[in-house]
Write a protein that holds these residues in place. Structure first.
Motif: not given
Length: 185
Positions: A41-48, A62-68, A88-94, A96-100
């Motif tokens: 997930i670090a390769d996708f640079d997803l913002p909040a 957003h392009p980052h969302t479409r790419r993910w 709990s799980a890391p915020a970055a993983l949560k 990434a799950l929430d984005f799509i």
């Protein structure tokens, strides 16, 4: 043959999660029943989360969302490799799950977790999130207690039975991924 992602669930610098995910990927890639790819997930640079519409609409501006979304859509199943942060799980993983949404639906997932107590509390939360995303989680999981599998932290040294335990997770993810293909149509 199912295509399964081994998802690195942390973006923290110096993370051991990546080392564990590489071990999972290497082990899984030697199996004949599915193809496996490492997805960090670090390769996708997803913002909040920054989309205007909820992900259930499937309209990503957003392009980052479409790419993910495109990357996740490629897979029939997932093995999430996650540390446990504050029970709990890391915020970055949560995040990434929430984005799509639709790209996760009707697919299988298993878990490999890392922490002092093996990361089982992170997996408990991830199972609840997965249910809402219509991801079918398998029963087997592989918890890796830091005191056992990281005796010289941060070096990862899986104990003797870990390969067998991982095989149970992979068996179930492969089986369910194949079975859910008919649901996805």
């Amino acid at each position: 043959m199912p295509k399964i992602a081994v998802v690195v669930g942390s973006v923290r610098p110096g993370r051991v999660t990546r080392d564990v995910a590489e071990w999972v990927h290497k082990t899984a890639s030697e199996r004949p029943g599915a193809t496996y790819e490492l997805v960090d997930i670090a390769d996708f640079d997803l913002p909040a989360y920054d989309e205007s519409l909820p992900p259930q609409y499937g309209t990503y501006e957003h392009p980052h969302t479409r790419r993910w979304a495109a990357r996740v859509a490629e897979f029939d199943g997932f093995v999430f490799v996650t540390p446990e942060y504050n029970h709990s799980a890391p915020a970055a993983l949560k995040n990434a799950l929430d984005f799509i949404y639709g790209e996760w639906n009707d697919k299988a997932a298993g878990f490999v977790s890392i922490a002092a107590a093996g990361g089982v509390r992170a997996v408990e939360h991830l199972r609840q999130i997965a249910a809402e995303l219509r991801i079918a989680t398998v029963q087997a999981q592989l918890p890796l207690p830091a005191s056992v599998d990281f005796p010289d932290y941060p070096a990862f040294s899986p104990s003797g039975t870990r390969a067998e335990e991982l095989a149970r997770v992979l068996d179930q993810v492969e089986s369910w991924s194949g079975a859910l293909a008919s649901v996805r149509g």
